[in-house]
Design a protein around this motif. Sequence first.
Motif, PDB file in Angstrom:
ATOM      1  N   THR A  65       0.863  -1.176   0.000  1.00  0.00           N
ATOM      2  CA  THR A  65       0.000   0.000   0.000  1.00  0.00           C
ATOM      3  C   THR A  65       0.900   1.228   0.000  1.00  0.00           C
ATOM      4  OG1 THR A  65      -1.704  -1.153   1.276  1.00  0.00           O
ATOM      5  CG2 THR A  65      -1.827   1.251   1.185  1.00  0.00           C
ATOM      6  N   LYS A  66       0.763   2.039  -1.045  1.00  0.00           N
ATOM      7  CA  LYS A  66       1.598   3.235  -1.204  1.00  0.00           C
ATOM      8  C   LYS A  66       0.889   4.448  -0.614  1.00  0.00           C
ATOM      9  CE  LYS A  66       3.492   6.174  -4.896  1.00  0.00           C
ATOM     10  NZ  LYS A  66       3.580   6.341  -6.363  1.00  0.00           N
ATOM     11  N   PHE A  67       1.663   5.272   0.105  1.00  0.00           N
ATOM     12  CA  PHE A  67       1.136   6.515   0.659  1.00  0.00           C
ATOM     13  C   PHE A  67       2.048   7.671   0.264  1.00  0.00           C
ATOM     14  CE2 PHE A  67      -0.583   3.407   3.771  1.00  0.00           C
ATOM     15  CZ  PHE A  67      -1.933   3.724   3.668  1.00  0.00           C
ATOM     16  N   GLU A  68       1.482   8.889   0.238  1.00  0.00           N
ATOM     17  CA  GLU A  68       2.254  10.108   0.023  1.00  0.00           C
ATOM     18  C   GLU A  68       2.452  10.877   1.325  1.00  0.00           C
ATOM     19  OE1 GLU A  68       3.560  11.639  -2.756  1.00  0.00           O
ATOM     20  OE2 GLU A  68       3.076  10.014  -4.145  1.00  0.00           O
ATOM     21  N   ASN A  69       1.697  10.512   2.343  1.00  0.00           N
ATOM     22  CA  ASN A  69       1.734  11.198   3.633  1.00  0.00           C
ATOM     23  C   ASN A  69       2.292  10.249   4.692  1.00  0.00           C
ATOM     24  OD1 ASN A  69       1.037  12.255   6.194  1.00  0.00           O
ATOM     25  ND2 ASN A  69      -0.783  13.276   5.388  1.00  0.00           N
ATOM     26  N   PRO A  70       3.398  10.610   5.354  1.00  0.00           N
ATOM     27  CA  PRO A  70       4.001   9.708   6.350  1.00  0.00           C
ATOM     28  C   PRO A  70       3.043   9.296   7.462  1.00  0.00           C
ATOM     29  CG  PRO A  70       5.492  11.520   5.833  1.00  0.00           C
ATOM     30  CD  PRO A  70       4.187  11.851   5.180  1.00  0.00           C
ATOM     31  N   ASN A  71       2.145  10.195   7.854  1.00  0.00           N
ATOM     32  CA  ASN A  71       1.180   9.867   8.906  1.00  0.00           C
ATOM     33  C   ASN A  71       0.342   8.649   8.542  1.00  0.00           C
ATOM     34  OD1 ASN A  71       2.004  12.382   9.964  1.00  0.00           O
ATOM     35  ND2 ASN A  71      -0.004  12.708  10.877  1.00  0.00           N
ATOM     36  N   GLN A  72       0.004   8.545   7.254  1.00  0.00           N
ATOM     37  CA  GLN A  72      -0.902   7.486   6.826  1.00  0.00           C
ATOM     38  C   GLN A  72      -0.295   6.099   6.995  1.00  0.00           C
ATOM     39  OE1 GLN A  72      -1.459   9.092   2.854  1.00  0.00           O
ATOM     40  NE2 GLN A  72      -3.521   9.790   3.361  1.00  0.00           N
ATOM     41  N   ILE A  73       1.024   5.995   6.863  1.00  0.00           N
ATOM     42  CA  ILE A  73       1.662   4.698   7.058  1.00  0.00           C
ATOM     43  C   ILE A  73       1.501   4.248   8.498  1.00  0.00           C
ATOM     44  CG2 ILE A  73       3.868   3.464   7.084  1.00  0.00           C
ATOM     45  CD1 ILE A  73       4.736   5.044   4.696  1.00  0.00           C
ATOM     46  N   VAL A  74       1.811   5.120   9.432  1.00  0.00           N
ATOM     47  CA  VAL A  74       1.705   4.761  10.842  1.00  0.00           C
ATOM     48  C   VAL A  74       0.248   4.540  11.227  1.00  0.00           C
ATOM     49  CG1 VAL A  74       2.236   5.461  13.200  1.00  0.00           C
ATOM     50  CG2 VAL A  74       3.855   5.960  11.368  1.00  0.00           C
ATOM     51  N   ASP A  75      -0.655   5.335  10.672  1.00  0.00           N
ATOM     52  CA  ASP A  75      -2.079   5.129  10.945  1.00  0.00           C
ATOM     53  C   ASP A  75      -2.529   3.745  10.474  1.00  0.00           C
ATOM     54  OD1 ASP A  75      -2.315   7.647  12.040  1.00  0.00           O
ATOM     55  OD2 ASP A  75      -3.203   8.561  10.250  1.00  0.00           O
ATOM     56  N   SER A  76      -2.049   3.331   9.304  1.00  0.00           N
ATOM     57  CA  SER A  76      -2.454   2.020   8.782  1.00  0.00           C
ATOM     58  C   SER A  76      -1.889   0.884   9.627  1.00  0.00           C
ATOM     59  CB  SER A  76      -2.006   1.870   7.324  1.00  0.00           C
ATOM     60  OG  SER A  76      -0.601   1.803   7.207  1.00  0.00           O
ATOM     61  N   LEU A  77      -0.697   1.066  10.183  1.00  0.00           N
ATOM     62  CA  LEU A  77      -0.114   0.072  11.088  1.00  0.00           C
ATOM     63  C   LEU A  77      -0.906   0.001  12.392  1.00  0.00           C
ATOM     64  CD1 LEU A  77       3.611   1.042  10.527  1.00  0.00           C
ATOM     65  CD2 LEU A  77       2.689  -1.233  10.068  1.00  0.00           C
ATOM     66  N   THR A  78      -1.226   1.164  12.939  1.00  0.00           N
ATOM     67  CA  THR A  78      -1.959   1.226  14.204  1.00  0.00           C
ATOM     68  C   THR A  78      -3.340   0.603  14.074  1.00  0.00           C
ATOM     69  OG1 THR A  78      -0.793   3.266  14.789  1.00  0.00           O
ATOM     70  CG2 THR A  78      -2.792   2.767  16.019  1.00  0.00           C
ATOM     71  N   ALA A  79      -3.970   0.807  12.913  1.00  0.00           N
ATOM     72  CA  ALA A  79      -5.315   0.292  12.683  1.00  0.00           C
ATOM     73  C   ALA A  79      -5.329  -1.189  12.327  1.00  0.00           C
ATOM     74  CB  ALA A  79      -5.990   1.096  11.580  1.00  0.00           C
TER      75      ALA A  79
END
Length: 334
Positions: A65-79
């Motif tokens: 899953t590719k993201f452009e926003n660093p926050n989204q990577i950590v959010d996806s891990l947390t979720a």
Amino acid sequence: MKRTRRIPSIVAAAALTAALAGCSGDGDGLEQVTMAWLPITQTMPLYVALEEGLFEEAGLEVELTKFENPNQIVDSLTAGQVEVGAPGTAAGITMLAEAKFPGTFKFFGLQGGATEPQRINDALVTVEDSPIRSFSDLKGKSVGTLPGIQWETITKHLVREAGLDPERDVEVVPLGVSLHIPSVVNGDVDATLSLEPVGSVADDEPGTRRAQVNPAEQYIADPFYSGASVLTTDFIEERPEVARTVVSVLDRATKMINEDFEGHKAVLAEYAALDERQVKVVAQPQLRGFEDLDETDLRSYQALVDVFREEGVLGKDLDVNDYVLTSEDLEQKQ
């Protein structure tokens, strides 16, 4: 001195392939792994592992899953949407999330830059004829940076270290990776604090340049690590053998890049959307796999975490040594 905590060697990890083939997975006997990534140079170990077929060789199939926003990577891990944050996952945001949701992450690699030998990670980018030469020249100016709390905090800290007030003297503007150079060229911002490969491309393109190389390494830590390789603890606990194999594959790719960066950087054309000419000028990053991590690396990561504490973003002290992956974490539970 290097840590004595180790995962099995790459050779030993490769021996897990046969066992993994018998585990639950898809019809081809490959174990499924979900991974999030950001299109930056720090993520090269993932690109090389994919292009060289290292995951398949080790019995893994990776869903990306590719993201452009660093926050989204950590959010996806947390979720729980993904199990692995590829190299280049925001190291500071990872610790912020860990503070909010204790026991969620372990990191097993670090990525960034250094001054000796020169490994470029970040740069202040401007148009070629700009009077801006460093952060101290940003008074009354605007500076773009990656979206999210990590680079907003780092940018404000660098502004403060340069003797300016980040709340009054400088406007910080969030910009996706692909918008940094166009925003500078079009005058939407006066400068950007950018991660590689943006700085290298700007330095090569007519009309733009790196005004300051590795400012984070100058003001925060040298080496400086803004990226990390991350596993969720749920993934580690539920599938320790698969987690161990992921770490081994990315360590192997990291070693390949460190030994022959020029021979492997062509992968950036596909994954970081660069053309052939741009790929040639991309600077080598500082990449540290799990087997490489030593006390200097951990102190440097701690320096970044301490910046978040100093800037009032992190509400409590965190010791990164508590969150580094160990061989014991990867042992098969009986």
